[in-house]
Scaffold this motif. Structure first.
Motif, short mmCIF file in Angstrom:
data_model
loop_
_atom_site.label_atom_id
_atom_site.label_comp_id
_atom_site.label_asym_id
_atom_site.label_seq_id
_atom_site.Cartn_x
_atom_site.Cartn_y
_atom_site.Cartn_z
N LEU A 1 0.83 -1.21 0.00
CA LEU A 1 0.00 0.00 0.00
C LEU A 1 0.86 1.25 0.00
O LEU A 1 0.49 2.28 -0.56
CB LEU A 1 -0.91 0.02 1.23
N ALA A 2 2.01 1.15 0.68
CA ALA A 2 2.90 2.31 0.78
C ALA A 2 3.83 2.41 -0.43
O ALA A 2 4.78 3.18 -0.41
CB ALA A 2 3.70 2.23 2.08
N GLY A 3 3.59 1.64 -1.40
CA GLY A 3 4.35 1.77 -2.64
C GLY A 3 5.65 1.00 -2.63
O GLY A 3 6.47 1.16 -3.55
N GLY A 4 5.89 0.23 -1.59
CA GLY A 4 7.09 -0.58 -1.56
C GLY A 4 8.33 0.24 -1.19
O GLY A 4 8.26 1.45 -0.94
N VAL A 5 9.46 -0.49 -1.13
CA VAL A 5 10.72 0.16 -0.76
C VAL A 5 11.07 1.20 -1.82
O VAL A 5 10.89 0.98 -3.01
CB VAL A 5 11.84 -0.89 -0.65
N ARG A 6 11.54 2.33 -1.31
CA ARG A 6 11.80 3.45 -2.22
C ARG A 6 12.81 3.06 -3.28
O ARG A 6 13.81 2.41 -2.97
CB ARG A 6 12.32 4.65 -1.43
N GLY A 7 12.50 3.45 -4.49
CA GLY A 7 13.41 3.19 -5.60
C GLY A 7 13.50 1.71 -5.95
O GLY A 7 14.41 1.31 -6.68
N GLY A 8 12.61 0.91 -5.37
CA GLY A 8 12.61 -0.50 -5.71
C GLY A 8 13.80 -1.27 -5.16
O GLY A 8 14.09 -2.37 -5.59
N ARG A 9 14.49 -0.68 -4.19
CA ARG A 9 15.66 -1.38 -3.63
C ARG A 9 15.20 -2.56 -2.79
O ARG A 9 14.04 -2.62 -2.36
CB ARG A 9 16.48 -0.42 -2.78
N PRO A 10 16.10 -3.45 -2.49
CA PRO A 10 15.73 -4.59 -1.65
C PRO A 10 15.43 -4.15 -0.22
O PRO A 10 16.07 -3.24 0.31
CB PRO A 10 16.98 -5.49 -1.68
N LEU A 11 14.47 -4.82 0.38
CA LEU A 11 14.14 -4.57 1.79
C LEU A 11 15.19 -5.25 2.66
O LEU A 11 15.49 -6.44 2.46
CB LEU A 11 12.76 -5.14 2.11
N ALA A 12 15.74 -4.50 3.61
CA ALA A 12 16.71 -5.10 4.53
C ALA A 12 16.03 -5.52 5.82
O ALA A 12 16.22 -6.64 6.31
CB ALA A 12 17.83 -4.12 4.84
N ALA A 13 15.27 -4.64 6.38
CA ALA A 13 14.59 -4.94 7.64
C ALA A 13 13.53 -3.88 7.86
O ALA A 13 13.51 -2.84 7.20
CB ALA A 13 15.57 -4.95 8.81
N VAL A 14 12.66 -4.18 8.81
CA VAL A 14 11.66 -3.20 9.23
C VAL A 14 11.74 -3.10 10.74
O VAL A 14 11.84 -4.12 11.43
CB VAL A 14 10.23 -3.64 8.82
N LEU A 15 11.77 -1.87 11.23
CA LEU A 15 11.69 -1.69 12.68
C LEU A 15 10.21 -1.54 13.02
O LEU A 15 9.56 -0.57 12.64
CB LEU A 15 12.47 -0.45 13.13
N LEU A 16 9.71 -2.52 13.74
CA LEU A 16 8.30 -2.50 14.14
C LEU A 16 8.18 -1.98 15.56
O LEU A 16 8.88 -2.45 16.46
CB LEU A 16 7.74 -3.94 14.14
N GLY A 17 7.32 -0.99 15.77
CA GLY A 17 7.03 -0.59 17.15
C GLY A 17 7.92 0.48 17.71
O GLY A 17 7.80 0.84 18.86
N GLY A 18 8.87 0.97 16.93
CA GLY A 18 9.68 2.09 17.41
C GLY A 18 10.95 1.63 18.10
O GLY A 18 11.35 0.46 18.00
N ALA A 19 11.60 2.59 18.78
CA ALA A 19 12.88 2.28 19.43
C ALA A 19 12.72 1.19 20.46
O ALA A 19 13.65 0.44 20.76
CB ALA A 19 13.45 3.55 20.07
N ALA A 20 11.52 1.10 21.03
CA ALA A 20 11.25 0.05 22.01
C ALA A 20 10.77 -1.22 21.34
O ALA A 20 10.40 -2.17 22.02
CB ALA A 20 10.23 0.55 23.03
#
Lengths: 621, 556, 317
Positions: A469-488
């Motif tokens: 929905l968010a259009g995917g990783v910018r520039g079509g680069r590979p996804l490395a990781a996602v930080l879920l939930g913030g610094a905590a």
């Protein structure tokens, strides 16, 4: 109280006026004013005087706003007026990042270099400011200074700053997106701009909490009412407190603040407590790096938040509500302040609301730069005029919360759900999402993604679905990781993409939704830099009360610095082992959620291998 | 009070009371650890009143401070009593069963309206009413006082005026409700317990009226005891004046510095035929003695007991060897007795104590081992099973008249201001008191220093400072009808216009007691340290005045 | 008169500690329950005469069903609780807490029990690297909240800083401060209610401070010394003790402690006179005596010199 004031001499007229504007004029000589003949034979103080302590933070902020710092003489005057010992007042003042206890320039610009802005333009901006103006906190001349700041909640912009200017009038204004020119203009007294268009990116058809965002005029109660506003408070009054709690319980709503506690059970516990009075607090101290959803609701639908808080107060038998808003959200503060005023004018706050015998007041309290103040018991201490140090639990807030009384606390998003529950009914609400995660969720999408912004989606969507929905990783680069939930929260890797973003779904992979942060990392991101920023964040924001967090966050940051510079003590493996032990003691033995989660993201990064190879500076997909 | 002289309550009751009144007591500075107990009560929710001419550090904790004029205590107390009666807050049942003379009291206080009291005390009538109502309504109330009540020429009347309030409301004889006179020195209570009163044998047994007790002592000691009251201190000085008292044996007192009107005290002591002083220091009084007996410090170089303000007898113990030729008080006294022809042997402190226990029923159960085990015991303690008495006069609440015993009488007392009148020549009222880190004449406290130690000063209200065109540190002559001293001035906002304050702590710098009046209370013998009429003159002007009028020379 | 204020008997709760079923009175803390069982539970910020602040976290135990460990000093026993005081999790946390403290604070004057616990839990504070150099002058007092220089990590940050010597009664050596809050509590509402000190700053820069870090003579301090009385690490120390230690003459083995009554006002406070070579070297008060509960005023704490000034015979008046 037998205060002994310092040797600072009398406060200036300007300082006194700033204090008196909040507190009113002093009643006589013993209250810091002019001595009257009666003062020689009578004084009243004691409990009544000491009970004004809760005004300490508002008064300190008033002095800060007027003069740029809290001078010893001003502090003495504050202490006289509120019967607070100077050492304690100083301890409070010296806690908050937006207060200064030393002479400071009238203008301070706080530039965000936190997670989302690091993935955007924030760090580049800071580097350029450093080149042009010198290091943060130390330069910029006598009139102005720039400093680095933790997350300012404008993550979708990729860069943000906050202008804090003392004087008459004082100014606190967001700058987003922030540029070198914008910051320099702010430092030199020029105009600043902030893009306040609500960054909502999801399909409005699915909006429930955001249904009025961008639709109503947030400055107008009439506009709010034209969109159905305050109909749900009327419905609540018809249902009665028990009826409202019944609906909330039926809805199976879980708190959106991070702990996922059942809201109905919490309200019921407050309502049933025989100790009076009860309080209800709306926690709007949204400070989790990467989070901006509550800000959007407060800026774009302030009456909705007030109505929900009023319903909560009604259901729990509270006559007083507090909305505690982080100090870095000046635009939201303005909106809420005028919304309270309008609601009061129309009898939607005050006595006999809607012709019933229900009385309710809401007071806005503004924070002063302390992430920990968002921890609910620290928040109580902040309101009470003490240092925002978390309390050990039990007792829980429903037993002994604000001012030691039974207190309900929900964050803004949780409360917003309550209106939806009343609108469609608890049963219908429970049909939304999944059985264990009912309703919708606000996701704060930022980082290396095509369309960062706020997404309201029914529970059940997968991470992959959200990223699509968010259009995917910018520039079509590979996804490395996602930080879920913030610094905590936790870093999750590509294998987690098909996990549904529900409470139970993320729990199954040992992560949490936290505050709804979805920070996207592509393969060019320096994961160790991001992790060190997280470590710095917790070290800076720890209140310092308990040993595991106070020292653990320091050791954690030192250890990550050694790994980053390729100088481990012994082997990398030994360091990672020590890091694990630090994480364990912080999680197991800290007083509050800050310490308990200060290692979570870092541990998850280690588990993903983001720290493991001292040779590699880049995140590997 | 009602017989034995001691506070009726335990300190801990202040923690559990609903209302605490500090009257003429700055416990914060003079009794800091008692004040800790008060503060526990305050934090628990107790309301605190302070009645004091000065807004002391204690008064700063109070919910209401009533800043009465010096010496107007009886006027205030009587008006409170009248208000309690008129508001229907009298504890009728208690008054009917346990007290006497209520009608006479009620009639006597009838003229003392709130408005009258406001005129007498300068305290707004509304605040007086509030105190009366709160005291009348409280379930548990502690009424505490110190030297602000007792260092007046009518000290006993002041105390009676307060006792009347407790009788009216039944605030005595129950846990949490009581009358608490805080003793100024560590063993004032013990001195009284041991019979160091002109009319009492040990254990508050009256030497004149208690024939059984006198007989018991005579049998035990094998001597006759004169069946009459002796002289208290003020009477002794009068006897010296008349030439009837020619020899004195003074133990552990420094009257030249501590007594009011010190010029007169010096003259009288110097005029004695023979003066013996037993002290741990070569005090000013010791310097003029014929014989000085160096003593050991009773609290750390000797064994024995002392009694606190809550009637708790506690052990003092030897921690140090006394210096030089200093000897234990018991040893000195026994040696003196031997040389006077009575061999008392060499008793230990425990043996002396056991003799007391055999003669004083209220101390009978307090063996040394029990004192040790229980951390002290509060009298009366009548046998070795008796845990002691946390509070007194519980009998007044007994149903059975037999067990209730004699009624506690009201004593109507009339308001009477200080004797040292203010007039145009001496227009300012000087009162005296203590500071936290100092004690009495400074013999003990001058030997250590902290940053809060301040030199002596004449404290004046901001209004008087301004009227007299003074600034802090200016030196002034302070004159009373008896003498003059020189002192620096200090602005003190706790004082109202016309009220000045000094301590007695620094007699080397400022001999405050040259100013004070030695008029004394006929019942207790206490002098009126708290109310002196003075004139304050800026130093340069004063010198001129001295030259013209021959006023007393200022003390350098 | 009978004593009518004896507390009513308390209900007994049944809990399990380390596999043993034990009964404790309702309202008892887990620490009290552990001590009742003779379990040596480490504590640093706990003291019998103060309300627990549960900040040091060295007393943590594992309660079955609880997500995290709980501080035994403040957690009240509940019926049926199952408590482990020596599980792997508990041992790991106690070890780490001791390591974190010992790596950042000078514990050399903390009681011998601290060394015992360090040994028992095999604490190795040196694992975090060599100690960083002490802070210069008053740098720690001026730290701004939320700002610090990023570390390089080769040395372990500590709270080492110069000793504060600003009066003749006691000294403040905050290099030894574990931030247990006891002094703040004793100066504050737990006893003295003077509030001359509070915690200022935050995080690792949190510190015990007067307002604006002024010296004690400019602060509200009234020199009751109740802060010294509760300090567990020697961070607050009688000047008399400090001076003797500096000269190498402090020797507790040669000291006697005698309980007596204060010679000043009529309250009757119990004093414990610590005497070395026939000289009083410090004064404390028993924690368990009802009058003082360990707390004194300036006269009782420091006003003892007069008895020692008599050898010349002429100092007093």
């Amino acid at each position: 109280m037998d205060l002994r004031l310092g040797v600072a001499g009398p406060a200036s007229d300007v300082e006194k006026a700033a204090v008196d504007r909040v507190l009113g004029m002093p009643s006589g000589g013993w209250d810091g004013g002019r001595r009257t003949p009666e003062d020689g034979h009578l004084s009243r103080g004691g409990r009544a005087a000491r009970s004004r302590r809760h005004l300490l933070l508002p008064v300190l902020q008033a002095v800060q706003d007027r003069t740029g710092w809290i001078s010893p003489a001003a502090l003495d005057y504050v202490c006289t007026r509120l019967t607070v010992p100077p050492a304690e007042a100083y301890g409070v003042a010296a806690f908050y990042a937006l207060l200064s206890t030393e002479p400071a320039p009238a203008t301070v610009v706080h530039v965000c270099d936190d997670l989302a802005c690091r993935l955007g333009d924030g760090e580049k901006l800071c580097a350029e400011l450093e080149r042009r103006l010198g290091p943060p906190g130390e330069s910029g001349g006598r009139e102005a200074r720039w400093v680095r700041s933790p997350c300012l909640g404008r993550c979708e912009q990729g860069s943000a700053a906050l202008l804090q200017r003392s004087g008459e009038p004082a100014a606190r204004v967001s700058i987003a997106p922030a540029t070198v020119a914008g910051v320099e203009a702010a430092l030199h007294g020029g105009a600043v701009r902030v893009d306040t268009t609500p960054p909502v990116r999801s399909d409005p058809a699915g909006h429930r909490l955001l249904r009025r965002v961008g639709v109503v005029d947030p400055d107008s109660l009439d506009s709010y009412r034209a969109h159905g506003g305050y109909q749900l408070l009327r419905r609540a009054l018809e249902l009665g407190p028990g009826g409202v709690i019944g609906q909330v319980k039926t809805s199976r709503l879980l708190g959106r603040g991070g702990a996922a506690f059942p809201t109905g059970a919490k309200w019921e516990a407050v309502a049933a407590n025989p100790v009076r009075p009860h309080y209800f607090v709306c926690n709007a101290d949204e400070s989790e790096p990467g989070t901006f959803k509550d800000r959007v609701l407060l800026e774009a639908d302030p009456f909705g938040v007030l109505e929900a808080l009023t319903v909560a107060g009604y259901a729990t038998g509270s006559e007083r509500g507090y909305l505690y808003l982080r100090g870095e959200y000046p635009e939201a503060a303005g909106r809420v302040r005028q919304a309270i005023s309008q609601a009061r004018q129309r009898g939607l706050l005050g006595e006999g609301i809607m012709g019933t015998d229900f009385n309710f007041e809401i007071e806005l309290r503004v924070g002063a730069g302390a992430y920990i103040a968002g921890e609910e018991t620290a928040l109580f201490n902040s309101i009470e005029g003490s240092r925002p140090e978390p309390r050990n639990k039990p007792p829980f807030p429903t037993q002994a919360g604000l001012f030691g009384k039974p207190t309900g606390v929900n964050n803004v998003e949780t409360l917003a759900n309550v209106l939806e529950i009343l609108r469609i009914g608890g049963d219908a609400f429970a049909q939304l999402g999944t059985p264990d995660s009912t309703g919708t969720r606000l996701f704060c999408v930022s980082g290396r993604v095509e369309r960062p912004g706020l997404y309201e989606l029914e529970f059940g969507v997968t991470l992959r679905g959200l990223l699509d929905l968010a259009g995917g990783v910018r520039g079509g680069r590979p996804l490395a990781a996602v930080l879920l939930g913030g610094a905590a929260g936790s870093f999750v890797g590509p294998p987690a993409l098909d996990i549904p973003l529900t409470f139970e779904g993320v729990r199954s992979i040992g992560a949490s939704l936290g505050s709804g942060v979805v920070l996207v990392l592509d393969d060019t991101v320096d994961g160790r830099d991001l992790v060190r920023r997280i470590a710095r964040f917790f070290r800076d924001e720890s209140c310092g009360q308990c040993v595991p967090c106070r020292v653990g966050t320091v050791r954690q940051e030192e250890l990550l610095a050694r790994l980053a510079s390729g100088n481990p003590n012994g082997s990398v493996a030994a360091e990672l082992d020590l890091l694990g032990q630090l994480g364990q003691v912080m999680r197991d033995a800290s007083i509050c959620g800050l310490g308990q989660t200060a290692a979570t993201a870092i541990q998850s990064a280690a588990a993903l291998g983001l720290l493991g190879d001292p040779e590699a500076g880049r995140v590997r997909p | 009070m009602f017989g034995a002289g001691g506070g009726t309550s335990s300190y801990r009751e202040a923690e559990e009371a609903d209302l605490v009144i500090l009257w003429g007591s700055s416990a914060r500075e003079a009794h800091p650890i008692f004040f800790h107990h008060v503060l526990k009560g305050v934090h628990r929710g107790a309301k605190l009143y302070a009645v004091d001419p000065r807004r002391t550090s204690s008064a700063q904790w109070a919910d209401v401070w009533l800043g009465l004029e010096v010496g107007s205590d009886i006027a205030l107390a009587n008006a409170i009593g009248r208000e309690i009666i008129h508001a229907g807050l009298v504890n009728q049942e208690f008054v009917r069963r346990a007290t006497a003379n209520f009608d006479a009291y009620a009639a006597a206080v009838e003229p003392c309206t709130l408005e009258w009291a406001e005129a007498q005390t300068s305290v707004p009538a509304e605040a007086i009413r509030e105190l009366a109502h709160d005291y009348g309504r409280a379930d548990r109330a502690q009424l505490c006082w110190t030297l602000g009540i007792t260092e007046h020429h009518n000290a006993t009347d002041n105390v009676l005026a307060l006792i009347n309030l407790a009788l009216l409301t039944g605030h005595v004889g129950r846990w949490g409700s009581g009358l608490v006179p805080l003793r100024g020195q560590n063993n004032v209570q013990g001195g009284g317990d041991m019979g160091a009163l002109p009319n009492k044998l040990p254990g508050f047994q009256d030497v004149v009226t208690n024939l059984e007790a006198r007989d018991r002592f005579e049998k035990a000691w094998g001597v006759g005891i004169p069946p009459r009251a002796g002289w208290h201190l003020s009477l002794m000085f009068e006897a010296m004046e008349r030439g009837e008292l020619t020899t004195a044996y003074i133990l552990g007192e420094n009257p030249i510095r501590s007594e009011a009107d010190s010029d007169r005290t010096s003259r009288l002591l110097e005029g004695l035929e023979h003066l013996v002083v037993q002290d741990i220091f070569l005090t000013d009084t010791a310097r003029i003695a014929e014989v000085v007996l160096p003593a050991s410090a009773s609290w750390c170089e000797a064994e024995g007991t002392v009694t606190s303000s809550e009637r708790r007898v506690q052990r003092v113990r030897r921690a140090l060897q006394p210096p030089g030729q200093a000897r234990d008080d018991i040893e000195i006294i026994c040696e003196l007795a031997r040389r006077l022809g009575s061999d008392w042997g060499h008793p230990s402190s425990e043996q002396v104590w056991d003799e007391l226990r055999s003669l004083s029923p209220m101390h009978k159960g307090m063996s040394y081992p029990r004192l040790e085990a229980l951390g002290g015991i509060q009298w009366p303690c009548r046998d070795e099973q008796d845990p002691g008495s946390p509070f007194l006069h519980g009998r007044l609440w007994e149903e059975d008249p037999e067990r209730r015993g004699p009624a506690a009488p009201f004593f109507a007392v009339a308001a009477e201001g200080p004797l040292d009148l203010l007039d145009s020549e001496f227009p300012i009222r000087l009162t005296t008191g203590r500071r936290l880190d100092s004690f009495n004449t400074g013999v003990q406290s001058s030997q250590y220093a902290t940053p809060i130690r301040r030199r002596e000063s004449l404290n004046l209200s901001p209004e008087d400072m301004s009227d007299l065109e003074l600034t802090d540190g200016d030196r002034v002559i302070v004159s009373s009808r008896r003498g003059s001293v020189e002192a620096p001035v200090l602005t003190d906002s706790s004082l109202h216009r016309g009220l000045a304050f000094m301590t007695l702590h620094f007699p080397d710098e400022v001999r405050t007691n040259r100013l004070t009046l030695d008029a004394w209370d006929p019942k207790s013998g206490t002098a009126e340290f708290k109310a002196t009429a003075i004139r304050v003159t800026k130093l340069r002007a004063a010198v001129r005045e001295a030259a013209v009028q021959g006023a007393p020379d200022p003390v350098a | 008169m009978s004593l009518s204020f004896v507390a009513p008997p308390r209900r007994l709760l049944t809990i399990t500690i380390d596999g043993r079923t034990v009964k404790v009175p309702e309202g008892a803390t887990l620490l009290e329950a552990c001590r009742q069982q003779g379990l040596d539970t480490p504590t640093l910020c706990y003291l019998e005469n103060l309300a627990p602040v549960n900040v040091c976290r060295v007393c943590v135990v594992e309660v079955e069903g609880a997500r995290v460990l709980v501080p035994s000093c403040s957690r009240k026993a509940e019926e049926g609780m199952v408590v482990h005081t020596d599980s792997e999790r508990v041992r790991a946390s106690r070890r780490s807490v001791l390591e974190l403290l010992a790596s950042s604070v000078d514990l050399s004057l903390a009681g011998p029990e601290v060394k015992r616990w360090m040994n028992r839990y095999r604490a190795e504070p040196e694992r975090f690297g060599p100690a960083a150099p002490a802070a210069e002058d008053d740098r720690r007092d001026r730290a701004r909240p939320g700002e610090h220089h990023a570390p390089e990590g080769q040395v372990a940050a500590t709270v080492a800083q110069p000793v504060k010597l600003d009066n003749e009664t006691y000294i403040r050596d905050y290099s030894r401060c574990i931030l247990c809050y006891k002094c703040v509590e004793a100066c504050g509402s737990e006893a003295q209610n003077t509030f001359a000190i509070a915690v200022a700053g935050r995080g690792f820069e949190a510190r015990i401070s007067t307002e604006f870090a002024v010296g004690l003579p400019d602060s509200a301090c009234v020199y009751c010394g109740n802060c010294i009385g509760v300090c567990p690490t020697g961070a607050l120390m009688f000047k008399s003790e400090y001076d003797l230690r500096q000269k190498g003459r402090w020797d507790e083995a040669r000291q006697t402690v005698t309980t007596t009554i204060c010679p000043y006002c009529g309250v009757g406070c119990n004093l414990e006179l610590h005497v070395q070579d026939n000289e009083i070297v410090k004064v404390t008060s028993p924690l368990d005596h009802d009058i003082t509960r360990g707390h004194l005023c300036v006269k009782g704490r420091f006003g003892y010199q007069f008895v020692q000034s008599r050898n010349g015979g002429d100092e007093g008046r």
